[in-house]
Design a protein around this motif. Structure first.
Motif, short mmCIF file in Angstrom:
data_model
loop_
_atom_site.label_atom_id
_atom_site.label_comp_id
_atom_site.label_asym_id
_atom_site.label_seq_id
_atom_site.Cartn_x
_atom_site.Cartn_y
_atom_site.Cartn_z
N LEU A 96 0.85 -1.12 -0.03
CA LEU A 96 -0.11 -0.19 0.07
C LEU A 96 0.79 1.43 0.07
N LEU A 97 2.07 1.18 0.28
CA LEU A 97 2.98 2.35 0.50
C LEU A 97 3.20 2.85 -1.13
N PRO A 98 3.67 4.14 -1.25
CA PRO A 98 3.83 4.88 -2.51
C PRO A 98 4.98 4.23 -3.50
N SER A 99 6.03 3.47 -2.87
CA SER A 99 6.93 2.95 -3.88
C SER A 99 7.54 1.80 -3.26
N PRO A 100 8.35 0.96 -3.97
CA PRO A 100 9.24 -0.26 -3.43
C PRO A 100 10.17 0.22 -2.53
N LEU A 101 10.86 1.43 -2.93
CA LEU A 101 11.86 2.08 -2.06
C LEU A 101 11.44 2.33 -0.63
N LEU A 102 10.58 2.87 -0.70
CA LEU A 102 9.81 3.47 0.69
C LEU A 102 9.52 2.12 1.37
N SER A 103 8.71 1.37 0.55
CA SER A 103 8.38 0.21 1.37
C SER A 103 9.54 -0.44 2.10
N LEU A 104 10.60 -0.76 1.44
CA LEU A 104 11.87 -1.26 2.07
C LEU A 104 12.49 -0.55 3.18
N ARG A 105 12.41 1.03 3.03
CA ARG A 105 12.82 1.84 4.05
C ARG A 105 12.03 1.52 5.30
N PHE A 106 10.89 1.63 5.20
CA PHE A 106 9.89 1.48 6.13
C PHE A 106 10.24 0.35 7.03
N LEU A 107 10.42 -0.97 6.02
CA LEU A 107 10.56 -2.28 6.78
C LEU A 107 11.54 -2.23 7.56
N LEU A 108 12.71 -1.80 7.01
CA LEU A 108 14.12 -1.76 7.78
C LEU A 108 14.06 -1.02 9.23
N TRP A 109 13.00 0.28 9.05
CA TRP A 109 12.98 0.77 10.45
C TRP A 109 11.98 -0.05 11.25
N ARG A 110 11.03 -0.72 10.88
CA ARG A 110 10.20 -1.44 11.56
C ARG A 110 10.88 -2.52 12.29
N LEU A 111 11.70 -3.23 11.53
CA LEU A 111 12.54 -4.41 12.06
C LEU A 111 13.67 -3.81 12.48
N ILE A 112 13.80 -3.03 13.69
CA ILE A 112 15.11 -2.62 14.29
C ILE A 112 16.05 -3.70 14.50
N PRO A 113 17.40 -3.36 14.45
CA PRO A 113 18.35 -4.28 14.50
C PRO A 113 18.26 -5.05 15.74
#
Length: 473
Positions: A69-86
Motif C-alpha cells: 500500500l506504500l507509494p513506492s518499493p523503495l519507501l516500502s523497503l525503508r519502512f520495513l528496515l525501520w520497523r524491524l529494528i536491529p
C-alpha cells in the motif's frame, strides 16, 4: 554505457502506484513517507517520532498486506528496515517469505537503497536484506548487498553467503558469491558448500560441483553424504537421471568413504527423480537396493514412491509397496495406507480411493486428519457435497477432525447446491466448535443461509469468519 538514472528520478518512477486504504495507521504513515526529506530529520527519525511503538503500531503479521500500500518499493523497503529494528528478534522463515512476496521490485529497490546510503547499514539489516532476497529468489539484490558490505570493509558471515547462494540462478551467480567470499578471507562452511554444490549441479555444472567437493578438506570440512546428496538432487533437477544413478552407485562403493554412503534422503531424491521421468520399475527396485544396505524406509520415502507409482496409475504395485513396507515392520500399516489414500485422491482415482477408505474403516485403520481432509476436499472439488458430508460425519464418529478449511468449503457447497438441512447441521457444528472459516466462504454462506431463513445461524457464522491469511489489519 547509458547514463545511470539519479536516485531521485528512480524514486519518482516508483511513485506511480496509487495507495489503497486499509490499515488504521496508513494515512499518518503516508504523510511521513511522502513528505520531502530534510537533512535534520531523516526518515527513520520522523517515523520514530510519529510511531514510538513500532511493534504495536505495525504488528509483524500485518506488514505483508501493508507494504504494497506504500507509494513506492523503495519507501516500502525503508519502512520495513525501520520497523524491524536491529535489536528486534529476526522474523521466522514463514514471515520472511510473506514479506519477500509483498515487496515489489527488489532487484531495483535494494540497489537504490544501498546507493543512497553513504554510511554502512547495521549488520542485521544486511542479513535481513539477504534473507528476503533469498526468499524472493532475487540474486541481483543479494549481490548488491555483498558488494555494499565489501565497500565498507565489512566481512559477511557464513549465514550471509548462504542466503546469497540460495538466491543464485546460475553457475556464474554461484561463482560470483564464492569469489566475494574468497576475497573477504572467509572460508565456506558445510552448509554454504552444500548449497553451492546443489546450485551448480542444478545448473548442469557437475564438474564445478565436484571440484568444490574435492576442495572441502582445504576449508576444514569433510565431504559426507549430505553434500553428495545435494549434488545428486541437483542433477535430478537438471534432468540428468543417468548421471544421478551413476553418482549413487559411486556413493554405494567404498571410494568416497564410509561417511559418504547414501542415506534415506539420498534414496528418496533418487526415487522422486526416477518416478518423475517415468522410470517406475527402477524406482521400485530401489527398495531392494536399500534393503541390501540396511537402509530403512521412512514416511517421506514411502509417500514419494507411492505417489510416483500412483501417478502412473499402477495401483497393484502401489499396494505391493505398502504391503512390503508394512511387512518389514518399519512403518505402521495405518501410516502407509493413509499415504496411499491421499495419493489415490490426488491422481483422481476416486473409486479406488473410496474403496480403500471403506476397507480401512472396517478394519479399524483410522484415517489421519490429513487423509480425511484430502478426501473431503476432493469430493467437494467434484461437487459431491452430500457424499463429502457423509464421509465427514463418519470420520468424526471415529474421532477424526478435519482441517478448518474443509468445513468452510463444504458448508458453502451445501448452501450453493440448496442442501439446506445438511448445511444448517454443518453450520451449527461449526458454531458449536468455534471453527473459524475463511471470510469469502463465510460471507457467501451467510448470504445464502439468510435466503433460506436461518438468520440466527448466519449471524453466529459471521463471528467466526477470518480473512484469507487468518489475520486482521
Amino acid at each position: 554505457m547509458p547514463p545511470r538514472a539519479s536516485p531521485l528520478l528512480l524514486l519518482r518512477r516508483f511513485c506511480t502506484r496509487p495507495p489503497r486504504r486499509g490499515h488504521p495507521k496508513l494515512p499518518a504513515l503516508l504523510d511521513i513517507l511522502t513528505s520531502p526529506p530534510t537533512s535534520s530529520t531523516p526518515l527513520s527519525l520522523a517515523l520514530s517520532r510519529a510511531f514510538p511503538s513500532p511493534s504495536d503500531d505495525f504488528p509483524l503479521r500485518t506488514l505483508p498486506r501493508l507494504l504494497p500500500l506504500l507509494p513506492s518499493p523503495l519507501l516500502s523497503l525503508r519502512f520495513l528496515l525501520w520497523r524491524l529494528i536491529p535489536s528486534s528478534p529476526p522474523p521466522s522463515p514463514h514471515a520472511l517469505s510473506s514479506l519477500a512476496t509483498s515487496l515489489p521490485d527488489l532487484s531495483s529497490s535494494v540497489p537504490l537503497l544501498l546507493s543512497s546510503s553513504p554510511q554502512p547499514l547495521p549488520l542485521p539489516h544486511y542479513a535481513l536484506l539477504l534473507s528476503i532476497s533469498a526468499h524472493a529468489g532475487v540474486f541481483p539484490a543479494s549481490l548488491a548487498v555483498l558488494h555494499h558490505m565489501r565497500s565498507f570493509g565489512l566481512v559477511p558471515d557464513a549465514a550471509c553467503f548462504h542466503h546469497a547462494l540460495r538466491a543464485a540462478d546460475s553457475a556464474s551467480d554461484v561463482s560470483d558469491v564464492l569469489e566475494i567470499m574468497a576475497g573477504s578471507g572467509a572460508s565456506p562452511t558445510v552448509p554454504v558448500i552444500v548449497t553451492a554444490v546443489h546450485k551448480l549441479a542444478a545448473a548442469g555444472s557437475f564438474e564445478s560441483a565436484r571440484r568444490l567437493i574435492d576442495k572441502m578438506p582445504e576449508f576444514g570440512c569433510v565431504p559426507n553424504a549430505v553434500v553428495y546428496t545435494a549434488m545428486l538432487d541437483g542433477m535430478c533437477s537438471y534432468g540428468d537421471v543417468d548421471d544421478a544413478v551413476r553418482l549413487i552407485e559411486e556413493m554405494e562403493g567404498s571410494g568416497l568413504g564410509a561417511n559418504c554412503a547414501p542415506n534415506i534422503v539420498t534414496y528418496t531424491c533418487l526415487v522422486k527423480c526416477l518416478c518423475g521421468n517415468g522410470r517406475v520399475a527402477e524406482a521400485l527396485a530401489v527398495l531392494d537396493r536399500m534393503a541390501g544396505r540396511g537402509v530403512v524406509p521412512n514416511g517421506v520415502f514411502v509417500r514419494t514412491l507411492v505417489q510416483g507409482i500412483c501417478t502412473e496409475r499402477r495401483v497393484t504395485e502401489a499396494y505391493g509397496v505398502v504391503e512390503r513396507v508394512v511387512g518389514d515392520g518399519g512403518i505402521s500399516s495405518g501410516q502407509c495406507y493413509n499415504v496411499l489414500l491421499i495419493c489415490l485422491w490426488r491422481v483422481g482415482m476416486t473409486a479406488e480411493a473410496e474403496g480403500l477408505a471403506q476397507r480401512m474403516m472396517k478394519k479399524g485403520v483410522q484415517l489421519t486428519p490429513a487423509a480425511g481432509s484430502s478426501m473431503v476436499r476432493e469430493l467437494c472439488v467434484r461437487k459431491r457435497f452430500l457424499d463429502a458430508c457423509h464421509w465427514l460425519g463418519m470420520m468424526e464418529e471415529n474421532g477424526v477432525l478435519c482441517d478448518s478449511d474443509v468445513y468452510g468449503t463444504l458448508l458453502l457447497g451445501l448452501c450453493e447446491e440448496g442442501h439446506v438441512h445438511e448445511a444448517s447441521a454443518l453450520g451449527r457444528k461449526v458454531v458449536e466448535r468455534e471453527i473459524h472459516i475463511e471470510a469469502s466462504c463465510a460471507e457467501r454462506s451467510v448470504e445464502l443461509l439468510k435466503q433460506y431463513g436461518d438468520d440466527e445461524l448466519a449471524s453466529h457464522l459471521l463471528g467466526l469468519k477470518q480473512d484469507a491469511e487468518g489475520l486482521s489489519l
